[in-house]
Enzyme design. Structure first.
Site, PDB file in Angstrom:
ATOM      1  N   LYS A  52      39.981  32.801  35.541  1.00 14.45           N
ATOM      2  CA  LYS A  52      40.482  33.442  36.760  1.00 14.45           C
ATOM      3  C   LYS A  52      40.712  32.410  37.855  1.00 14.45           C
ATOM      4  O   LYS A  52      41.744  32.448  38.553  1.00 14.45           O
ATOM      5  CB  LYS A  52      39.494  34.511  37.229  1.00 14.45           C
ATOM      6  CG  LYS A  52      39.388  35.699  36.283  1.00 14.45           C
ATOM      7  CD  LYS A  52      38.183  36.582  36.580  1.00 14.45           C
ATOM      8  CE  LYS A  52      38.053  37.691  35.548  1.00 14.45           C
ATOM      9  NZ  LYS A  52      36.842  38.507  35.729  1.00 14.45           N
ATOM     10  N   GLN A  96      31.515  38.913  39.247  1.00 16.57           N
ATOM     11  CA  GLN A  96      31.636  38.926  37.788  1.00 16.57           C
ATOM     12  C   GLN A  96      30.507  39.722  37.157  1.00 16.57           C
ATOM     13  O   GLN A  96      29.323  39.503  37.446  1.00 16.57           O
ATOM     14  CB  GLN A  96      31.637  37.492  37.239  1.00 16.57           C
ATOM     15  CG  GLN A  96      31.806  37.391  35.742  1.00 16.57           C
ATOM     16  CD  GLN A  96      33.173  37.894  35.275  1.00 16.57           C
ATOM     17  OE1 GLN A  96      34.179  37.656  35.920  1.00 16.57           O
ATOM     18  NE2 GLN A  96      33.188  38.589  34.148  1.00 16.57           N
ATOM     19  N   ASP A 119      38.957  43.948  42.204  1.00 15.61           N
ATOM     20  CA  ASP A 119      38.671  44.556  40.904  1.00 15.61           C
ATOM     21  C   ASP A 119      38.879  46.065  40.941  1.00 15.61           C
ATOM     22  O   ASP A 119      38.872  46.720  39.893  1.00 15.61           O
ATOM     23  CB  ASP A 119      37.230  44.257  40.476  1.00 15.61           C
ATOM     24  CG  ASP A 119      37.165  43.232  39.349  1.00 15.61           C
ATOM     25  OD1 ASP A 119      38.218  42.924  38.753  1.00 15.61           O
ATOM     26  OD2 ASP A 119      36.060  42.737  39.059  1.00 15.61           O
TER      27      ASP A 119
END
Length: 284
Positions: A52, A96, A119
């Protein structure tokens, strides 16, 4: 003949468009920035975060990264999120998952401001999605929509079946398909008589997390099948769909790997750019 949907190519196209938009912002808007937070030393999570970060830098965006030890407390992780939330240079924040045992991931995710929730996992983001209001959507389901659009798959009036009900994929996938005027059925691994439901699908999205759950008995001839699952087996990577069985029966199918996977990072880049643009609209 069944067409394999080339997720790698479609993801490259998305990433190129994002990079072009970021370059066009030069001089009028500070480069968007993504803050990734990695807690602990899980090898898979470290690889995901590294991918990412690399994609963000390649698009001309700023890489803000925080790494915390696996012993970090709930308060310590919360303090990092709050610091990044207050930083105007940070357009998006990504925590994460999974987190080390003992940390409350839901509570930490909900500390991320909705405008920086790249997200799309906060309770506020889920509410915006449910109401059909503008917001940042979970990356994998929005990537599926991007794949379907790139392939010219008609969603209005189509019968779409989603197999899976997770907060990350299944539930938001159903909402996104509804917003595109599809008629949506949501099933899961415990659905009784799954095959009759899935055989009615013009578009079948399988995200149950069960290797090889769906095969030829589950598909309608000519349907579009999106396989979100990915599993490591002794024979290599495989998905939730027994792809070899349905070859020549369905119209389109995503391979594993190389289908949905590349779209997740591509849509993370889209979300980071959108977050920066919307913040500018709000703040002037």
């Amino acid at each position: 003949m069944t067409t394999l949907i080339d997720g790698k190519k479609i993801a490259r196209d998305v990433r190129t468009r994002v990079a072009e938009e970021v370059a066009a912002l030069a001089g009028s808007l500070a480069a968007p920035g993504l803050a990734t937070i990695l807690v602990g030393d899980d090898p898979a999570s470290a690889v995901y975060v590294a991918n990412k970060r690399r994609a963000i830098r390649e698009a001309g965006m700023v890489d803000f990264h925080r790494s915390l030890p696996g012993t970090a407390s709930q308060a310590e992780v919360a303090a990092v999120i709050d610091e990044l939330a207050a930083d105007p240079a940070v357009s998006g924040i990504l925590l994460q998952l999974p987190l080390p045992a003992g940390l409350d991931s839901a509570a930490l995710i909900d500390r991320i401001p909705v405008g920086k929730d790249v997200d799309g996992l906060t309770t506020a983001s889920a509410g915006l999605l449910a109401r059909g209001e503008r917001g940042l959507r979970p990356c994998t389901p929005s990537g599926v929509i991007e794949l379907l659009d790139a392939e010219g798959v008609a969603l209005k009036g189509a019968h779409a079946v989603v197999v899976g009900r997770s907060q990350l994929v299944g539930r938001p996938m159903g909402q996104l398909l509804l917003q595109r005027d599809a008629t949506v059925t949501v099933a899961h691994r415990h659905t009784t008589d799954l095959a009759p439901l899935t055989r009615a699908a013009d578009v079948l999205v399988v995200a149950a997390g069960v290797p090889g759950l769906v095969g030829i008995e589950h598909v309608k001839p000519g349907a579009t099948v999106i396989d979100v699952g990915i599993h490591r087996t002794p024979a290599g990577l495989t998905g939730d769909v027994r792809t070899a069985e349905i070859d020549g029966v369905v119209g389109r199918v995503t391979p594993v790997p190389g289908g949905v996977g590349p779209m997740t990072i591509a849509m993370l880049m889209v979300n980071t750019l959108r977050a920066a643009q919307w913040a500018r609209e709000t703040n002037g």
